[in-house]
Structures are given as structure tokens and as C-alpha cells.
Design a protein around this motif. Structure first.
Motif, mmCIF file in Angstrom:
data_model
loop_
_atom_site.group_PDB
_atom_site.id
_atom_site.type_symbol
_atom_site.label_atom_id
_atom_site.label_comp_id
_atom_site.label_asym_id
_atom_site.label_seq_id
_atom_site.Cartn_x
_atom_site.Cartn_y
_atom_site.Cartn_z
ATOM 1 N N GLU A 5 0.960 -1.267 -0.203
ATOM 2 C CA GLU A 5 -0.039 0.134 -0.031
ATOM 3 C C GLU A 5 0.924 1.350 0.088
ATOM 4 O OE1 GLU A 5 -1.808 3.421 1.620
ATOM 5 O OE2 GLU A 5 -0.469 2.181 2.610
ATOM 6 N N SER A 6 1.895 1.232 1.004
ATOM 7 C CA SER A 6 2.862 2.368 0.728
ATOM 8 C C SER A 6 3.731 2.795 -0.604
ATOM 9 C CB SER A 6 3.971 2.002 2.066
ATOM 10 O OG SER A 6 3.224 2.112 3.125
ATOM 11 N N SER A 7 3.943 1.377 -1.281
ATOM 12 C CA SER A 7 4.529 1.781 -2.689
ATOM 13 C C SER A 7 3.438 2.149 -3.496
ATOM 14 C CB SER A 7 5.011 0.123 -3.012
ATOM 15 O OG SER A 7 5.793 -0.332 -2.112
ATOM 16 N N LEU A 8 2.187 1.891 -3.580
ATOM 17 C CA LEU A 8 1.292 2.492 -4.362
ATOM 18 C C LEU A 8 0.836 4.018 -4.237
ATOM 19 C CD1 LEU A 8 -1.692 -0.692 -4.265
ATOM 20 C CD2 LEU A 8 -0.245 0.096 -6.278
ATOM 21 N N SER A 9 0.672 4.258 -2.887
ATOM 22 C CA SER A 9 0.733 5.659 -2.603
ATOM 23 C C SER A 9 1.892 6.434 -2.955
ATOM 24 C CB SER A 9 0.713 5.740 -0.962
ATOM 25 O OG SER A 9 -0.901 5.291 -0.594
ATOM 26 N N PHE A 10 3.199 5.829 -2.901
ATOM 27 C CA PHE A 10 4.300 6.636 -3.440
ATOM 28 C C PHE A 10 4.325 6.842 -4.777
ATOM 29 C CE2 PHE A 10 8.685 6.347 -5.022
ATOM 30 C CZ PHE A 10 9.118 7.325 -4.341
ATOM 31 N N LEU A 11 3.631 5.881 -5.663
ATOM 32 C CA LEU A 11 3.477 6.156 -6.906
ATOM 33 C C LEU A 11 2.395 6.722 -7.488
ATOM 34 C CD1 LEU A 11 4.642 2.294 -8.105
ATOM 35 C CD2 LEU A 11 6.144 4.306 -8.144
ATOM 36 N N GLY A 12 1.589 7.229 -6.382
ATOM 37 C CA GLY A 12 0.543 8.083 -6.804
ATOM 38 C C GLY A 12 -0.946 7.204 -7.084
ATOM 39 N N LEU A 13 -0.860 5.895 -6.844
ATOM 40 C CA LEU A 13 -2.108 5.061 -7.183
ATOM 41 C C LEU A 13 -3.054 4.638 -5.947
ATOM 42 C CD1 LEU A 13 -0.326 2.818 -9.972
ATOM 43 C CD2 LEU A 13 -1.860 4.510 -10.193
ATOM 44 N N GLY A 14 -2.674 5.259 -4.840
ATOM 45 C CA GLY A 14 -3.200 5.056 -3.711
ATOM 46 C C GLY A 14 -4.492 6.042 -3.362
ATOM 47 N N ASP A 15 -5.078 6.010 -2.158
ATOM 48 C CA ASP A 15 -6.156 6.933 -1.896
ATOM 49 C C ASP A 15 -5.588 8.323 -1.486
ATOM 50 O OD1 ASP A 15 -8.531 8.245 -0.987
ATOM 51 O OD2 ASP A 15 -9.202 6.606 0.313
ATOM 52 N N THR A 16 -5.990 9.205 -2.278
ATOM 53 C CA THR A 16 -5.638 10.853 -2.193
ATOM 54 C C THR A 16 -6.002 11.404 -1.053
ATOM 55 O OG1 THR A 16 -7.357 11.583 -3.741
ATOM 56 C CG2 THR A 16 -5.054 10.992 -4.815
ATOM 57 N N LEU B 139 5.662 10.410 1.942
ATOM 58 C CA LEU B 139 7.108 9.963 1.182
ATOM 59 C C LEU B 139 7.293 10.382 -0.091
ATOM 60 C CD1 LEU B 139 9.664 8.587 2.091
ATOM 61 C CD2 LEU B 139 8.850 6.486 1.003
ATOM 62 N N ASN B 140 5.920 10.296 -1.066
ATOM 63 C CA ASN B 140 6.110 10.875 -2.365
ATOM 64 C C ASN B 140 6.279 12.363 -2.498
ATOM 65 O OD1 ASN B 140 5.944 10.675 -5.214
ATOM 66 N ND2 ASN B 140 3.794 11.148 -5.174
ATOM 67 N N LEU C 42 10.152 15.025 5.257
ATOM 68 C CA LEU C 42 8.996 14.488 4.670
ATOM 69 C C LEU C 42 9.396 13.058 4.076
ATOM 70 C CD1 LEU C 42 7.421 17.113 2.593
ATOM 71 C CD2 LEU C 42 6.438 16.250 4.953
ATOM 72 N N ILE C 43 10.881 12.772 4.091
ATOM 73 C CA ILE C 43 11.413 11.479 3.633
ATOM 74 C C ILE C 43 11.821 10.566 4.595
ATOM 75 C CG2 ILE C 43 12.993 10.244 2.461
ATOM 76 C CD1 ILE C 43 13.161 12.644 0.641
#
Length: 399
Positions: A336-347, A356-357, A367-368
Motif C-alpha cells: 500500500e505504501s508503494s502504491l501511494s508513493f507511485l500516486g496510485l493510492g487513496d488521495t 514519502l512521495n 518528509l522522507i
């Protein structure tokens, strides 16, 4: 005459716990997981921009309780679920002690109360139950009253920010300070508050996604292992086909087809592509145990196949499944963290991967480091506990 020796009956799980408790690091890890769960439930008591009470010119109001269910303040249904859980848990805890005084079986109490608590919390998290009240800036109201010389008082949580509140004085990313312990992001939102609320997302993703694929894997693996024949053949071929695809890239592909992604979509995506390992594990356990004497005795007694599968064989196969689930929670959180990092999570959700993104895009170290350490810590803790459970269940490694 020889005295009869009395032997104390010790259950299998008692032996497992005694072995697990000898691992000090694993005990600390289990304690950390419990603290994370408690923090996820009770985070509004720590960080929120709503006072427990505020008083202006002798008129006192208590907005905290009602604002917990305001969708204009808590847009995500997961927050409503946890807020409901937070309010109801003391009532159920009191009920537990009352029922225990009445000498009702503890296991029955826990199961009944947990089922009711989760059911009520889930029902309250549905959109049809919640209301959208006007957003009120209570800090501005109190500050304005004090500025006008009126008698005003208020009691806020320790951190007077929610994960959605934007600080107008800090629109650009601000480094950590006494006002914002972990600084702010690009929109002026308090990073520390977002980190605290992000625990809710990570824990929910881990538990729910793992529950989904465990359920799928257990059912398919049990059918294949118990019945064998054509059922085993077809299910094994399906497993082989699904397992050929790289899990993460398959999730990325499926996520690309969903226009408005939510946390629930992410849970389902992880659940429907990660069941193959559990299915193979359960199938192997059922193939091993279906020829044992207790299974043959149950068949001879005419017990139904469903009861044999779920009441006799499955409880004896839960050890490896439990270990797999523990590692699965860590894997789901990382996915889930990887998906959100790539912008494919729940905004709309304060995900650690999303923070992190933003840190990567803005090039801001705070922020990192904060979400990066949080992800590393939680994944490591679950893996340590999983390894300790695996060692405790292995008779060859018992101390």
C-alpha cells in the motif's frame, strides 16, 4: 500402594506462547504492535483541531463527540470506523468485566463482544449513517473571542491539528519546529498529525487485505487438498496461472483501471492477487492430514464434509497459516505504501507512502525520513513477530 501422578493438561497454544515469550525481541515487537493499534484507535485524543469543550462568555459547548462523525472533517470511512470503535470500546470493556463477574466463559465473551463491536463500527462507517455538518474552525472562534476581550476558554488535544487542516501561515513546506513537530507538507498540513492518522490506514490495509486473501486461499486450498481429483487439478492450475504474474505489477495494472481509488479498492486489489501462497500452504496441510486416523474416524462416524474440513482439519492446520498471515500483514502495508508513493493510492487518506512521495517531489528531508522510518519500523516489527511465531511452533527449535 503407589500414588497416582496427576498430570496437568497443557494445550498446544499454551506451549506456543511459552516458547514465544522466551524471545525478548519478539515480545517487544508484539508490544509495539499493540501500542500502534491503540494509537490508531485513540489518535483523535492526541491530534485533532476540535476542542473537548470550549466556553465563551459562560456558554460552554462540547463539540468533540459529534465532530468525530462529521464527514466534512473525516472524509474517509476508515476514520469513522475507528472513531466509532474508540467511543464504543469502553462500553464493551465494562460489559466484559460485568459478564466475567457473572462467570460466563471468557472465550465466548471475547468473541461475542468483538463481533458486535466490529459490526456496529462497520455499520456506523457507512455513508448512509454519517452526516455532513458545516466545517467549523474552533481555534479561530476561540482566538477571535480572546482578541475581542471576551471571556473564552477551551481544551484541545495535545496536537491542535488534524491531518486535513491547512495552516495558512505555512503554505510552503516548513521544517520541524515547536509549532509543527515534524514540519508541514506542500499544502501546509501538519506532518506529525498525518503520520499518526496514517497508522490507521496501514493497520487497516494490513488486516483487511490479509483477511481477504487468507479467506480465498483457505477455501480453495481446503477444497483442493481434501477432495483431490479434478478439484485439486483445476485449482492447482489456477494457482499456477495466477502465481506466474508478478504480484505488484498485477496490482498496478488493476489499479490503473480504477478512476477514483479508495483505500477499500487497494485492500481488495491486494487481497485478490495474493492468495496463491496461502492456497498452496493449506492444500499441502490438508493433503498431509486427510489420511490421519482422526479424519478417518470422523468420516466413519458420518460427520459432514464441511464440518470435517472446517472443524477438524483446519484448526490443526492453523499454525503455518497464522505465520503466513503475520508476514502477509507486513507485505500488505509495504504494498500500500508503494502504491501511494507511485500516486496510485487513496488521495483522501493520509498514507505514509503519499507523504514519502511528497517529500521526494519537494526534496524535503523531513518528509522522507518520518514516513520512511515508520514503514521500516512497522514492517520490521511484524516480520520479527512472524519469525518468533514460526520458531515457537517448530518443535525442533523449542527451548
Amino acid at each position: 500402594m503407589e500414588e497416582k501422578k496427576e498430570y496437568k493438561k497443557i494445550s498446544y497454544w499454551t506451549v506456543v506462547w511459552s516458547q514465544f515469550s522466551k524471545n525478548t525481541i519478539a515480545l517487544w515487537g508484539l508490544g509495539a504492535i499493540i501500542l500502534l493499534l491503540l494509537q490508531a484507535i485513540y489518535v483523535p485524543l492526541i491530534a485533532l483541531d476540535v476542542p473537548f469543550y470550549y466556553s465563551i462568555d459562560g456558554k460552554t459547548e462540547y463539540p468533540f463527540l459529534m465532530e468525530l462523525f462529521n464527514q466534512n472533517r473525516f472524509e474517509n470511512s476508515i476514520d469513522i470506523f475507528f472513531n466509532t470503535f474508540m467511543i464504543l470500546s469502553p462500553l464493551f470493556l465494562i460489559s466484559f468485566f460485568v459478564m466475567r463477574k457473572m462467570k460466563i466463559a471468557v472465550s465466548k465473551i471475547l468473541i461475542s463482544l468483538c463481533v458486535v463491536l466490529f459490526a456496529v463500527s462497520f455499520f456506523m462507517s457507512m455513508d448512509s449513517v454519517n452526516t455532513k455538518k458545516m466545517y467549523v474552525n474552533y481555534k479561530e472562534i476561540v482566538a477571535s473571542a480572546i482578541k475581542d476581550g471576551r471571556q473564552a476558554d477551551a481544551l484541545f488535544p495535545v496536537i491542535q491539528y488534524s491531518y486535513r487542516e491547512m495552516d495558512s501561515t505555512a503554505q510552503n513546506p516548513q521544517p520541524p519546529s515547536s509549532l509543527h513537530l515534524l514540519g508541514t507538507d506542500a499544502e501546509g498540513r501538519d506532518v506529525f498529525a498525518r503520520m499518526l492518522y496514517g497508522t490507521r490506514i496501514s493497520m487497516t490495509i494490513g488486516v483487511v487485505a490479509v483477511s481477504i486473501y487468507m479467506l480465498i486461499g483457505i477455501i480453495l486450498g481446503a477444497v483442493a487438498g481434501y477432495f483431490g481429483g479434478s478439484a485439486d487439478l483445476w485449482i492447482s492450475r489456477i494457482i499456477e496461472v495466477v502465481i506466474c504474474f508478478p504480484t505488484f505489477f498485477l496490482i498496478l495494472t488493476l489499479a490503473a483501471f480504477i478512476e477514483k481509488r479508495t483505500v477499500f479498492h487497494v485492500m481488495i486489489l491486494i487481497g485478490i492477487v495474493s492468495w496463491t501462497g496461502v492456497a498452496r500452504l493449506v492444500r499441502g496441510e490438508f493433503l498431509r492430514q486427510r489420511g490421519m486416523d482422526y479424519v478417518q474416524a470422523a468420516i466413519a462416524l458420518g460427520i459432514s464434509r464441511v464440518k470435517i474440513i472446517f472443524s477438524h482439519i483446519l484448526p490443526n492446520a492453523m499454525g503455518p497459516i497464522l505465520v503466513s498471515a503475520t508476514f502477509g500483514v507486513a507485505s500488505a502495508i509495504l504494498t500500500e505504501s508503494s502504491l501511494s508513493f507511485l500516486g496510485l493510492g487513496d488521495t483522501t487518506a493520509p498514507s505514509w507512502g503519499g507523504i514519502l512521495n511528497i517529500g521526494r517531489q519537494q526534496g524535503k528531508l523531513w518528509l522522507i525520513l518520518a514516513p520512511g522510518f515508520a514503514i521500516f519500523f512497522v514492517v520490521s516489527v511484524f516480520n520479527l513477530v512472524g519469525e518468533a511465531i514460526r520458531d515457537a511452533m517448530d518443535p525442533r527449535l523449542r527451548q
